[in-house]
Design an enzyme around this catalytic site. Structure first.
Site, PDB file in Angstrom:
ATOM      1  N   LYS A 257       0.750  -1.080   0.141  1.00 12.73           N
ATOM      2  CA  LYS A 257       0.065  -0.088  -0.053  1.00 12.73           C
ATOM      3  C   LYS A 257       0.804   1.268  -0.138  1.00 12.73           C
ATOM      4  O   LYS A 257       0.150   2.251  -0.349  1.00 12.73           O
ATOM      5  CB  LYS A 257      -1.003  -0.058   1.142  1.00 12.73           C
ATOM      6  CG  LYS A 257      -2.118  -0.972   1.103  1.00 12.73           C
ATOM      7  CD  LYS A 257      -3.271  -0.768   2.078  1.00 12.73           C
ATOM      8  CE  LYS A 257      -4.701  -1.441   1.946  1.00 12.73           C
ATOM      9  NZ  LYS A 257      -5.413  -1.181   2.965  1.00 12.73           N
ATOM     10  N   ARG A 258       2.116   1.037   0.330  1.00  8.59           N
ATOM     11  CA  ARG A 258       2.945   2.356   0.428  1.00  8.59           C
ATOM     12  C   ARG A 258       3.513   2.722  -0.905  1.00  8.59           C
ATOM     13  O   ARG A 258       3.861   3.817  -1.307  1.00  8.59           O
ATOM     14  CB  ARG A 258       4.229   1.964   1.144  1.00  8.59           C
ATOM     15  CG  ARG A 258       3.814   1.928   2.809  1.00  8.59           C
ATOM     16  CD  ARG A 258       5.144   1.708   3.775  1.00  8.59           C
ATOM     17  NE  ARG A 258       5.625   0.835   3.531  1.00  8.59           N
ATOM     18  CZ  ARG A 258       4.999  -0.482   4.057  1.00  8.59           C
ATOM     19  NH1 ARG A 258       4.353  -0.535   4.957  1.00  8.59           N
ATOM     20  NH2 ARG A 258       5.853  -1.538   3.956  1.00  8.59           N
TER      21      ARG A 258
END
Length: 488
Positions: A257-258
């Site tokens: 998700k980063r």
């Protein structure tokens, strides 16, 4: 195969929707549509601390934009609701009570620190729970309760092995001695994912679970729980499982998700077409043919077979995603591109909102000039802005000015102005003829050298729609005024 296929979308509304989530949803969707099945859409929002309304809304927005419709569930209803786990507490409490009554579960009073200390003391390398509370005596239980401890509920893993024929990976087997008893609820009674996910699959009669490879290690637990749910009459059957390949990012790491490429809604905001993004995501583990990358969602449905999914990790390649999207742009009509680009043109202030008659008329004439040149919808605004901007607000790209409007370039612009100032007919053909005579024949310039400075002077950028057509649309007075201002 079960006569009627039922699959589910079950995202958690915790943060920005991930492209891996979309890929998983797409494969479920294509599988169900291929077999005339039912798609159930529920929200797994039992994580109260991390679940947000913003994320919930973003997921629905994303699904609608992509066109991944569903038959039952959120906002549609159906016989197995409610479809938000946060509203199904009574359902989970009832199932927990039935599991406890049939001795499939037990209360566990151990703290994580105690479990860890026992593991270290025994020299065991097995992670997870050691079964300490499986067979507590009444006195031991009373002692824990006297300390004020609240138990978690653990599921009793059966002895032996658990095997299944994975729809993607074939036969898989786990020895249950390597799968510790697992918690189904927190000490405060709140149910955990390990309970609610299988229970919802059971009660919503899900027949096929297609999910990410990262969840494969939890499948033995789910299968053991499912067998208990079938025995109790909560489930009709154990679903078939298929584990889809990882979506990898840079450096052979799972796309997290980063990573900026992971955020699915960002692709809409960047001007991707839903058809383009879905086509690319389908290629992350599946192919319609060895020599073909471009296809529609309808063609995918027609050809999709879960057995054709490649179990090996798939790498997310942004450049390829953009190329696939560009190919889908080429499949659209000019009218369709105009319709889809309009929100981006309004947001950039290129056209008025609502669109004025004058802007609509100019846009109808201008869009055919760029439709074949833009690869994403966001590119329409910078390409067309020079036609719509008020002269007082017209600007040129400083880098392009530095490169092309030097002394030589200004000489080209002056010659262009002289050639066009007295032009009787202001048409594409007449403008092209005048400039070719002046610059290519008169100054003996190559076309790229000849027309680059004129393009920057008139449109403000080195990259623009076709120059001569642009100048016809811009009109005599505005075109000449911009050539003059470039010389000032």
């Amino acid at each position: 195969m079960t006569s009627h296929v039922r699959v589910r979308f079950c995202p958690s509304p915790t943060g920005s929707p991930h492209v891996g989530l979309v890929r998983t949803a797409l494969f479920n969707w294509a599988f169900a549509r291929r077999h005339g099945g039912t798609i159930v859409f529920r929200m797994e929002d039992t994580d109260r601390e991390r679940s947000t309304q913003e994320s919930y809304d973003a997921i629905l927005e994303l699904w609608r934009w992509l066109g991944l419709d569903w038959d039952e569930g959120i906002e549609v209803g159906g016989p197995h609701g409610p479809y938000r786990q946060s509203e199904r507490g009574d359902v989970y409490r009832d199932v927990l009570a039935r599991l406890h009554e049939a001795s499939y579960t037990y209360d566990c009073f151990c703290t994580p620190a105690e479990v860890d200390a026992r593991r270290k003391a025994s020299g065991s390398k097995t992670q997870g729970y050691d079964g300490f509370c499986r067979d507590l005596s009444a006195e031991q239980r009373a002692a824990f309760e006297a300390e004020g401890r609240s138990p978690v509920v653990r599921f009793r893993m059966p002895d032996g092995s658990i095997a299944w024929d994975d729809l993607v990976r074939g036969e898989i087997s786990f020895e249950t001695e390597n799968v510790p008893d697992f918690a189904l609820s927190r000490a405060n009674g709140d149910p955990l994912y390990t309970l609610v996910n299988p229970v919802d699959d059971a009660l919503m009669q899900i027949t096929h679970v297609l999910r990410g490879e990262d969840l494969l290690s939890s499948t033995p637990r789910q299968l053991a729980l499912f067998e208990a749910l079938v025995a109790l009459g909560v489930a009709q059957e154990v679903p078939a499982y298929g584990h889809l390949p990882y979506v990898m990012g840079q450096g052979n790491k799972k796309l997290s998700k980063r990573d900026p490429e992971a955020h699915a809604l960002a692709y809409r905001d960047q001007g991707f077409l839903p058809e383009g993004l879905l086509n690319y995501l389908a290629l992350l583990g599946w192919a319609i043919a060895a020599d073909r990358d471009i296809f529609t969602v309808a063609e995918m449905v027609e050809a999709f077979d879960i057995k054709d999914v490649n179990p090996n990790p798939a790498r997310f390649d942004l450049k390829k995603a953009e190329a696939i999207n560009a190919s889908h742009m080429r499949l659209l009509s000019v009218e369709d591109i105009t319709h889809r680009a309009l929100p981006f043109l309004k947001e950039a202030g290129v056209v008025s909102d609502p669109v004025s008659d004058a802007d609509a008329q100019l846009l109808e004439l201008a869009m055919p000039l760029v439709a074949e040149r833009i690869n994403k919808l966001t590119e329409a605004a910078p390409m067309l802005g020079f036609l719509f901007v008020d002269e007082a607000d017209f600007t040129r790209d400083p880098d392009d000015v530095a490169k092309l409007l030097d002394e030589t370039g200004r000489g080209v612009v002056q010659a262009s102005y002289d050639a066009l100032e007295g032009l009787r007919e202001w048409s594409t053909a007449a403008i092209e003829e005048a400039l070719r005579v002046a610059l290519i024949e008169g100054m003996e310039l190559k076309p790229r050298v000849a027309f680059g400075p004129v393009r920057v002077a008139v449109t403000g950028r080195r990259v623009s729609p076709p120059l001569f057509e642009s100048m016809e649309l811009l009109g005599r007075e505005r075109s000449l005024a911009r050539l003059r201002s470039a010389l000032a």
